[in-house]
Design an enzyme around this catalytic site. Sequence first.
Site, PDB file in Angstrom:
ATOM      1  N   TYR A  36      22.997  42.391  -6.502  1.00  0.00           N
ATOM      2  CA  TYR A  36      21.608  42.228  -6.122  1.00  0.00           C
ATOM      3  C   TYR A  36      20.800  43.464  -6.433  1.00  0.00           C
ATOM      4  O   TYR A  36      21.272  44.583  -6.278  1.00  0.00           O
ATOM      5  CB  TYR A  36      21.521  41.921  -4.617  1.00  0.00           C
ATOM      6  CG  TYR A  36      20.767  40.664  -4.325  1.00  0.00           C
ATOM      7  CD1 TYR A  36      21.067  39.494  -5.007  1.00  0.00           C
ATOM      8  CD2 TYR A  36      19.742  40.641  -3.394  1.00  0.00           C
ATOM      9  CE1 TYR A  36      20.361  38.338  -4.759  1.00  0.00           C
ATOM     10  CE2 TYR A  36      19.044  39.483  -3.133  1.00  0.00           C
ATOM     11  CZ  TYR A  36      19.359  38.341  -3.817  1.00  0.00           C
ATOM     12  OH  TYR A  36      18.659  37.189  -3.568  1.00  0.00           O
ATOM     13  N   ASP A  65      24.509  47.273   3.577  1.00  0.00           N
ATOM     14  CA  ASP A  65      24.481  47.872   2.248  1.00  0.00           C
ATOM     15  C   ASP A  65      24.416  49.383   2.226  1.00  0.00           C
ATOM     16  O   ASP A  65      24.673  49.984   1.185  1.00  0.00           O
ATOM     17  CB  ASP A  65      23.315  47.289   1.434  1.00  0.00           C
ATOM     18  CG  ASP A  65      23.687  45.958   0.791  1.00  0.00           C
ATOM     19  OD1 ASP A  65      24.900  45.679   0.684  1.00  0.00           O
ATOM     20  OD2 ASP A  65      22.788  45.208   0.392  1.00  0.00           O
TER      21      ASP A  65
HETATM   22 CU   LIG Z   1      19.385  36.596  -1.161  1.00  0.00          CU
END
Ligand SMILES: [Cu+2]
Length: 811
Positions: free
Chosen positions: A497, A416
Amino acid sequence: MRLTPSLAVLLPTLLLVGAKVPRVSHPGSKQAKYLAAKRPATTDASISGSFTGTGWSASAPQVSAPYENIWHELTNDEAADVISFLHNQTNLNLTAAADAGSWDNSILRVEIVTPNKTDVLPFVDQQQQKPERWARAAIWVGATTEPYVIEYQVGPLPISDNSVVTSLDWLTTKGTTYQRNYDADEDLKSEFMYNVSASVQDIVTDLLNGTASGSDDDDLDIWGIDPLWHPTPDTTVQWVTFWRIPSSIFDGETLMPQGLFFEVNTTGRDPSGWSVIGWLYRDVYYNSTEAFRAAWEAGELEKSALNLEGPWIGTDYRGPTTTVGANSTMWGSEKAPPVMVPPSGEDGIRYKVDVDNKYVEWMDFSFYIAFRRDSGMRLFDIRYRGERIVYELGLDEALAHYAGNDPVQSGTAYLDTYYGFGPYAFELLAGYDCPTYSTFLNSTFHAEEVSTTHPNSICLFENDQGYLIQRHSNDAYVASTKNIAFTVRSASTVGNYDYNFDYTFYLDGTIEIVVRASGYIQSAHYYGNDDYGYHIHSGLSGSMHDHVLTFKADIDILGTSNSFANHTVAPVTTSYPWSHGMERSTMKLFRSYIDNEDNSKLFWPGNAHSMFMVVNKDATNEFGEPRGYRIMPSKGSGMHATIQNSSNLINSMNFATHALYVTKQKDTEPRASNANNDYDPANPVVDFAAFFDGESLDQEDLVVWFNLGMHHVPHTGDLPNTVFTTAQGSMQILPHNYLLHDPSRDSRQTVRIDYNNSGVQAVHTFGADFLTGLANLTSTVPDFWAYRGDIDVRKFPYDPQHPYNDTESIV
Ligand SMILES: [Cu+2]
């Protein structure tokens, strides 16, 4: 994490032309984000103070930092100067980012080079020369058949006749910052994939009841594995699948995989050479589009359940009538819950802030805050009672490695920091993310020649932890101490997320690092994948994955000459002078040191029977015990990746093989990874494994690297969003024989009540103040309409008269 199209719409300036970025945004998902126009506030602003341009000063008392924040990110002016200076380097042949195409050279991002620790300590501790300030610049080189990204350092700053553009290779383990980009023509690839879909539109309509053509009317999207695969060094392939595009504001696309996959060969930059390799449907592989079509025309394709949009992907209140399973009994949930009430006025605030230097003092702690595009918030020079205990603390990488029987889940392993935590550290919502009485600070990053400021993206606050830090009672007295802690928080929504990062400081000298996850899971289409997750909706599998978030903790105990101790409790059978020759089964404490990098890749032992400490052998307390700080899991049990030797990440996840690591601090090893690793994971710019070269860890400057995260096997409770209560992990760094008693005794928020059968005889409050008057509960209601989003400032061409000419807002 997956970056969804609608998020990409929120941040148009982050769509780096030609760079490997979130898959092409889809117009069909755009409109809902712009519904919320500015309206008058529903309440008066609940945060007192003023927006200064560098932060929301709240009412925190000011303090002057003992020295300037030398880790501070580039200012907007510095970024503008660096970008202009780079454009003057004719050999770089740069095109302005706003005009650049995938075959041009352009600036991806500029950032500060974190100054070397060995340069900083003489300045901070001995008032010697201040370290030079340098920038680093990632340059996208597209005018070649083998496009790449390369980083340079630029400086010293401010830009002058002495400034140069020079190599940053010293910050790599590969020996060069050069990194091939195999996904340079992403727009063309999307177009190619839409054309593939169009070639079987009749089948897509029949099986998936939708269209993916790249037009505004599409209801399906196409994207797949990350990073890309290279079956041979010279070939690039990628599996993709169809996802349903939400029509509502809820960007739950990752909850709607459709179960049809195809593989394409996208080697090279000429789309005429690209081809379809095969198709996959219901676990049957077809080695050509023709074979897939023939099976469909023969009626051999049974239809799978589709994942369709519905209220189930929304996060709004639904009410008990839609509750699945047992009846809801949330009686009274409409009533306002208990809240934290701010102390009255500036006099009530118990911490001090230097907003310009992002310097904070709370109780016996002080620290500096810095911010990075790749990894977000970091803390530097954390001192406790005047002594440095942590030089640097921050996230280095966040891995989300999936698995599955389908090639897209099997091929997904997000790194990420490639997407960056900085770009998605949106403004925190006062009253929800943080108490309304928090002090908020801004963060800034510079990408694509645009400087973006997220106001109020870091918050500072004190709060009661809801349990005591100390208590004791008997039949004569009760003694209690409030557990008041201080937290620095930021949150980043990296695609689907949401990560919440806390650094919390406690009265006993403990620092806790907490990461929590929420937002939308990336799911799999349900077919034959019971070994890879649970069946959680009609056509949906909660695709299993590991989150491994790697943190750097450069701990210094009374100087930089430190050792790493392992104190283990273990069972023994032994006799004693008093045991009359009889052996007793008991246990002992075994003390040892991990004295070399050959032995410093560690796991947390079963039953937590070992204590790991950074200690200073030469700084013993008056009882002869070395003073130190222990590191131990708090929430959860620490973490490392299940998958070893990942087929996807190859040499780019060596920070996730163990739970924690200890290395000798080196200026050339400041970070466990590099954001550009994801471009070519087999050949990472920084390979963490190379940090381990047998060096001594005995009274050396040590760095501890530890992992937090979870083995995430989503269940129905992850719908519509994963919840923070269970998706969290934390680590504590706590004093260990460091002081001679528990330092929380020095807090006046302690009470002792002496009593007997006649009642209370005495109350001891130790000079503590108590709240008086009335609480202004209205002040705890957040001003929702004050939410401002981000501020972009285009730096090239730079027009100081109109610095906000490129402003984008996320509302
Ligand atoms: Cu997860």
